[in-house]
Motif scaffolding. Sequence first.
Motif, PDB file in Angstrom:
ATOM      1  N   VAL A 101      17.398 -38.630   3.223  1.00 17.46           N
ATOM      2  CA  VAL A 101      18.201 -39.476   2.144  1.00 17.46           C
ATOM      3  C   VAL A 101      17.580 -40.696   1.770  1.00 17.46           C
ATOM      4  O   VAL A 101      17.157 -41.508   2.444  1.00 17.46           O
ATOM      5  CB  VAL A 101      19.785 -39.658   2.972  1.00 17.46           C
ATOM      6  N   ASP A 102      17.768 -41.023   0.493  1.00 18.74           N
ATOM      7  CA  ASP A 102      17.098 -42.278   0.010  1.00 18.74           C
ATOM      8  C   ASP A 102      18.231 -43.246   0.071  1.00 18.74           C
ATOM      9  O   ASP A 102      19.182 -43.338  -0.650  1.00 18.74           O
ATOM     10  CB  ASP A 102      16.719 -42.199  -1.518  1.00 18.74           C
TER      11      ASP A 102
ATOM     12  N   LYS B 175      23.989 -20.042  -8.393  1.00 17.48           N
ATOM     13  CA  LYS B 175      23.138 -19.355  -7.637  1.00 17.48           C
ATOM     14  C   LYS B 175      21.625 -19.390  -7.987  1.00 17.48           C
ATOM     15  O   LYS B 175      20.782 -19.037  -7.490  1.00 17.48           O
ATOM     16  CB  LYS B 175      23.436 -17.853  -7.716  1.00 17.48           C
ATOM     17  N   MET B 176      21.225 -19.977  -9.189  1.00 18.05           N
ATOM     18  CA  MET B 176      19.807 -20.092  -9.766  1.00 18.05           C
ATOM     19  C   MET B 176      19.585 -21.542  -9.542  1.00 18.05           C
ATOM     20  O   MET B 176      18.452 -21.905 -10.177  1.00 18.05           O
ATOM     21  CB  MET B 176      20.194 -19.890 -11.519  1.00 18.05           C
ATOM     22  N   VAL B 177      20.125 -22.488  -8.986  1.00 19.22           N
ATOM     23  CA  VAL B 177      19.783 -23.750  -8.571  1.00 19.22           C
ATOM     24  C   VAL B 177      18.538 -23.563  -7.609  1.00 19.22           C
ATOM     25  O   VAL B 177      18.680 -23.018  -6.562  1.00 19.22           O
ATOM     26  CB  VAL B 177      20.672 -24.567  -8.016  1.00 19.22           C
ATOM     27  N   PRO B 178      17.445 -24.308  -7.659  1.00 19.93           N
ATOM     28  CA  PRO B 178      16.510 -24.174  -6.868  1.00 19.93           C
ATOM     29  C   PRO B 178      16.660 -24.732  -5.435  1.00 19.93           C
ATOM     30  O   PRO B 178      17.543 -25.362  -5.282  1.00 19.93           O
ATOM     31  CB  PRO B 178      15.237 -25.201  -7.476  1.00 19.93           C
ATOM     32  N   SER B 179      15.803 -24.177  -4.268  1.00 24.02           N
ATOM     33  CA  SER B 179      16.296 -24.571  -3.067  1.00 24.02           C
ATOM     34  C   SER B 179      16.107 -25.894  -2.642  1.00 24.02           C
ATOM     35  O   SER B 179      16.908 -26.550  -1.820  1.00 24.02           O
ATOM     36  CB  SER B 179      15.511 -23.479  -2.172  1.00 24.02           C
ATOM     37  N   GLU B 180      15.022 -26.308  -3.098  1.00 22.17           N
ATOM     38  CA  GLU B 180      14.783 -27.784  -2.932  1.00 22.17           C
ATOM     39  C   GLU B 180      15.988 -28.737  -3.413  1.00 22.17           C
ATOM     40  O   GLU B 180      16.286 -29.855  -2.811  1.00 22.17           O
ATOM     41  CB  GLU B 180      13.428 -28.235  -3.245  1.00 22.17           C
ATOM     42  N   THR B 181      16.672 -28.342  -4.523  1.00 25.41           N
ATOM     43  CA  THR B 181      17.650 -28.947  -5.098  1.00 25.41           C
ATOM     44  C   THR B 181      18.999 -28.833  -4.074  1.00 25.41           C
ATOM     45  O   THR B 181      19.729 -29.705  -3.538  1.00 25.41           O
ATOM     46  CB  THR B 181      18.056 -28.659  -6.180  1.00 25.41           C
ATOM     47  N   GLN B 182      19.246 -27.605  -3.760  1.00 20.18           N
ATOM     48  CA  GLN B 182      20.295 -27.412  -2.765  1.00 20.18           C
ATOM     49  C   GLN B 182      20.033 -28.260  -1.319  1.00 20.18           C
ATOM     50  O   GLN B 182      21.027 -28.817  -0.768  1.00 20.18           O
ATOM     51  CB  GLN B 182      20.144 -25.976  -2.330  1.00 20.18           C
ATOM     52  N   GLU B 183      18.828 -28.427  -0.985  1.00 20.39           N
ATOM     53  CA  GLU B 183      18.538 -29.196   0.280  1.00 20.39           C
ATOM     54  C   GLU B 183      18.848 -30.663   0.072  1.00 20.39           C
ATOM     55  O   GLU B 183      19.627 -31.183   1.258  1.00 20.39           O
ATOM     56  CB  GLU B 183      17.014 -29.239   0.595  1.00 20.39           C
ATOM     57  N   LEU B 184      18.918 -31.256  -1.284  1.00 26.89           N
ATOM     58  CA  LEU B 184      19.029 -32.469  -1.347  1.00 26.89           C
ATOM     59  C   LEU B 184      20.476 -32.528  -1.294  1.00 26.89           C
ATOM     60  O   LEU B 184      21.280 -33.636  -0.869  1.00 26.89           O
ATOM     61  CB  LEU B 184      18.572 -33.073  -2.800  1.00 26.89           C
ATOM     62  N   TRP B 185      21.355 -31.731  -2.108  1.00 29.98           N
ATOM     63  CA  TRP B 185      22.630 -31.680  -2.129  1.00 29.98           C
ATOM     64  C   TRP B 185      23.242 -31.618  -0.725  1.00 29.98           C
ATOM     65  O   TRP B 185      24.391 -32.317  -0.140  1.00 29.98           O
ATOM     66  CB  TRP B 185      23.262 -30.737  -2.969  1.00 29.98           C
ATOM     67  N   ALA B 186      22.780 -30.808   0.115  1.00 24.58           N
ATOM     68  CA  ALA B 186      23.202 -30.675   1.626  1.00 24.58           C
ATOM     69  C   ALA B 186      23.018 -32.089   2.333  1.00 24.58           C
ATOM     70  O   ALA B 186      24.055 -32.348   3.149  1.00 24.58           O
ATOM     71  CB  ALA B 186      22.504 -29.600   2.275  1.00 24.58           C
TER      72      ALA B 186
ATOM     73  N   ILE C  25      33.641 -36.445  -3.013  1.00 27.87           N
ATOM     74  CA  ILE C  25      32.136 -36.276  -3.380  1.00 27.87           C
ATOM     75  C   ILE C  25      31.660 -35.107  -2.281  1.00 27.87           C
ATOM     76  O   ILE C  25      30.893 -34.229  -2.803  1.00 27.87           O
ATOM     77  CB  ILE C  25      31.234 -37.636  -3.291  1.00 27.87           C
ATOM     78  N   ARG C  26      32.171 -35.459  -1.203  1.00 29.54           N
ATOM     79  CA  ARG C  26      31.490 -34.542   0.254  1.00 29.54           C
ATOM     80  C   ARG C  26      32.219 -33.160  -0.140  1.00 29.54           C
ATOM     81  O   ARG C  26      31.602 -32.304  -0.101  1.00 29.54           O
ATOM     82  CB  ARG C  26      31.935 -34.911   1.452  1.00 29.54           C
ATOM     83  N   GLY C  27      33.551 -32.786  -0.601  1.00 29.87           N
ATOM     84  CA  GLY C  27      33.949 -31.734  -0.788  1.00 29.87           C
ATOM     85  C   GLY C  27      33.375 -30.979  -1.929  1.00 29.87           C
ATOM     86  O   GLY C  27      33.289 -29.751  -2.075  1.00 29.87           O
ATOM     87  N   HIS C  28      33.055 -31.736  -2.874  1.00 30.96           N
ATOM     88  CA  HIS C  28      32.401 -31.083  -4.191  1.00 30.96           C
ATOM     89  C   HIS C  28      31.068 -30.441  -3.842  1.00 30.96           C
ATOM     90  O   HIS C  28      30.609 -29.523  -4.414  1.00 30.96           O
ATOM     91  CB  HIS C  28      32.469 -32.114  -5.301  1.00 30.96           C
ATOM     92  N   LEU C  29      30.279 -31.363  -3.167  1.00 34.58           N
ATOM     93  CA  LEU C  29      28.902 -31.047  -2.943  1.00 34.58           C
ATOM     94  C   LEU C  29      28.940 -29.650  -1.839  1.00 34.58           C
ATOM     95  O   LEU C  29      28.273 -28.734  -2.092  1.00 34.58           O
ATOM     96  CB  LEU C  29      28.220 -32.077  -2.270  1.00 34.58           C
ATOM     97  N   HIS C  30      29.911 -29.811  -0.944  1.00 33.34           N
ATOM     98  CA  HIS C  30      29.873 -28.591  -0.007  1.00 33.34           C
ATOM     99  C   HIS C  30      30.545 -27.472  -0.881  1.00 33.34           C
ATOM    100  O   HIS C  30      29.881 -26.219  -0.647  1.00 33.34           O
ATOM    101  CB  HIS C  30      30.925 -28.791   1.022  1.00 33.34           C
ATOM    102  N   ASP C  31      31.251 -27.437  -1.691  1.00 26.51           N
ATOM    103  CA  ASP C  31      31.930 -26.466  -2.716  1.00 26.51           C
ATOM    104  C   ASP C  31      30.452 -25.923  -3.507  1.00 26.51           C
ATOM    105  O   ASP C  31      30.514 -24.492  -3.819  1.00 26.51           O
ATOM    106  CB  ASP C  31      32.761 -26.972  -3.571  1.00 26.51           C
ATOM    107  N   LEU C  32      29.876 -26.768  -3.962  1.00 24.70           N
ATOM    108  CA  LEU C  32      28.524 -26.221  -4.705  1.00 24.70           C
ATOM    109  C   LEU C  32      27.622 -25.477  -3.812  1.00 24.70           C
ATOM    110  O   LEU C  32      27.032 -24.518  -4.327  1.00 24.70           O
ATOM    111  CB  LEU C  32      27.758 -27.487  -5.344  1.00 24.70           C
ATOM    112  N   LEU C  33      27.351 -26.013  -2.434  1.00 26.30           N
ATOM    113  CA  LEU C  33      26.488 -25.348  -1.805  1.00 26.30           C
ATOM    114  C   LEU C  33      27.174 -24.102  -1.177  1.00 26.30           C
ATOM    115  O   LEU C  33      26.233 -22.776  -1.223  1.00 26.30           O
ATOM    116  CB  LEU C  33      26.382 -26.336  -0.312  1.00 26.30           C
ATOM    117  N   ARG C  34      28.293 -23.786  -1.194  1.00 28.62           N
ATOM    118  CA  ARG C  34      28.983 -22.606  -0.816  1.00 28.62           C
ATOM    119  C   ARG C  34      28.650 -21.590  -2.263  1.00 28.62           C
ATOM    120  O   ARG C  34      27.987 -20.308  -1.894  1.00 28.62           O
ATOM    121  CB  ARG C  34      30.412 -22.726  -0.654  1.00 28.62           C
TER     122      ARG C  34
END
Length: 573
Positions: free
Chosen positions: A4-5, A76-87, A98-107
Amino acid sequence: MPDVDPAVLTALDNASSGFISNRQVAVSLDSEAAGSPKAADHFEALRAALLFERQDGSLTGMYHGDPEDPWPTDPKMVPSETQELWALYAEHAAHPGIRGHLHDLLRACGHGRRHLHAQGAIAGYREGAAIFWAADEQPAGQVRAVHAVTDALDLALTWGQTDLRDRVVRDMVAMVEEILDGPEQRDGLLRALLEPLQQEGSVEAKVSELLDRAIGHVSNPHLKVTFLRVKRSRARDAESAKAIEQQIVEIMLQHAEAASGALKPMLLSDAATAARNFGLGDLHDEAVLKMQSINTQDLGLVRLGGRVEQLKELTDLYLARIEGAPTLKEALWAVVLPDSPPAGSGATAKRAASVLAESAPFVATIASGRLNPNGPVPVSAEGVDGRTAIQARYHLLAMEMEGLRIEAQLDRIRERFNPDEEELIDVFTPNQLAPDWRLRMLAHAFQHFWLHEDDAAIHLALPQVEGLLREILRSRGVTVIQVPKGETPGGVSQLGRLITDMREAGFTEDWIRSIRLLLTDGEQGMNLRNDVLHGLTVCPPRHRIALVLQAALLLLREIHMEGDLGAGEPSAT
């Protein structure tokens, strides 16, 4: 795995403090990104995440980024490195929304253990909803809170999270109670909360109580009827259901009585339809009589007019076909191009609707309704036009423009050949398929048209078009009669059935559409045969009469081909 930055996290937490809309946070991060070029990837990943919006139950990306390399709209087309940042930021963000939205996206991305992300999304949405509900910015905060809990309920049901579902349901019930106890009416929020709650058996008794309170609480008659319909679906016995149905129609009638202008017959029509469907004959008759008693002048309708200018080059092209015809017969046939029906092709209409929907999307969402003022009777229900309705408007406009050009062609035929009745009958008579009396009436129709006796022309032409079509179908082996069946008498097929059966006789879909829009379609077309012959309209404009005469020429030309007198000419079929 990235870290995390701290600067980005601080910017995210500051931007989301007291926020309502994800877009607010995205805009704030956009300005912060300019001062932190080293963290540009983190800022962009978060902006993209915040601009994923829920549409029809799915998350769709609205962030474009670099035009040369746009961001995907499908999670589903989002790159894995971006998914790691979201996580990372899903675990460290301060605001639960914000946490709920990001977890929903990761799901939705399929990242890691999806059920854990679903749980995180539900928890974040629930906690965030409480903050939104109490926010200073209202009613926007409560709207966002309702979206949050309904999304959480949907996720809990989808992922089988029973305990979390029960907690969300309790939150929703508490919101409904607070609205009902409060001084302000939040009708839209009540509906958004109660509709999903009606399926929850764990709080069935509570939902019934809330429905009863909501019916007495709201003043909007549409919403009151909506809640009554929900209550009816939950009725335990037929007697209770019938009492609710009676109440529904009575409210609809009261609402209609209070309305004015063209809205009044629309609402009375809805009430009559509901009464008929419920089997409430007395209320149905009451609604129909009220609708029938409305005077045309009370509708508040205004007749609109305007001037249409056509391209001279296109009109000259149509007239050139007449000028180049050596005989009267060939000039009349030149009015009908077998591969060019007046309403245009379905494929062209679809392309036009697609372009219009993309360039002017508001057009596809304008509520519309049509009314026959002679009744006054609604001929199409009020609704929201989609691309199908845009296509229908395209076809109708194409017919109007084509009618003007056909009118010019027919007038040029009169100027060149000035045919008398016998000359027309000589052209029209190919064989014994069409009786002489029918052809003579059609010749009279053309003569009246050229004399600008439009009312006589249309009343002569319309029945003969129907008769010609019936004779063509019969000659091609299509059944045009119905034999008696039980207490139902036999008879001949009416025009609507004949047009449908044109397909069986080999006519193209585009010509069938043109004939239907011209003669019988009361919702989207000109409906000339029904309106004129049933006495429901004044004489139609001359270019529409020209379209009817073109339809007659199309059918006469088909009859000529039946008699092998038109060999070598292309057919509309």
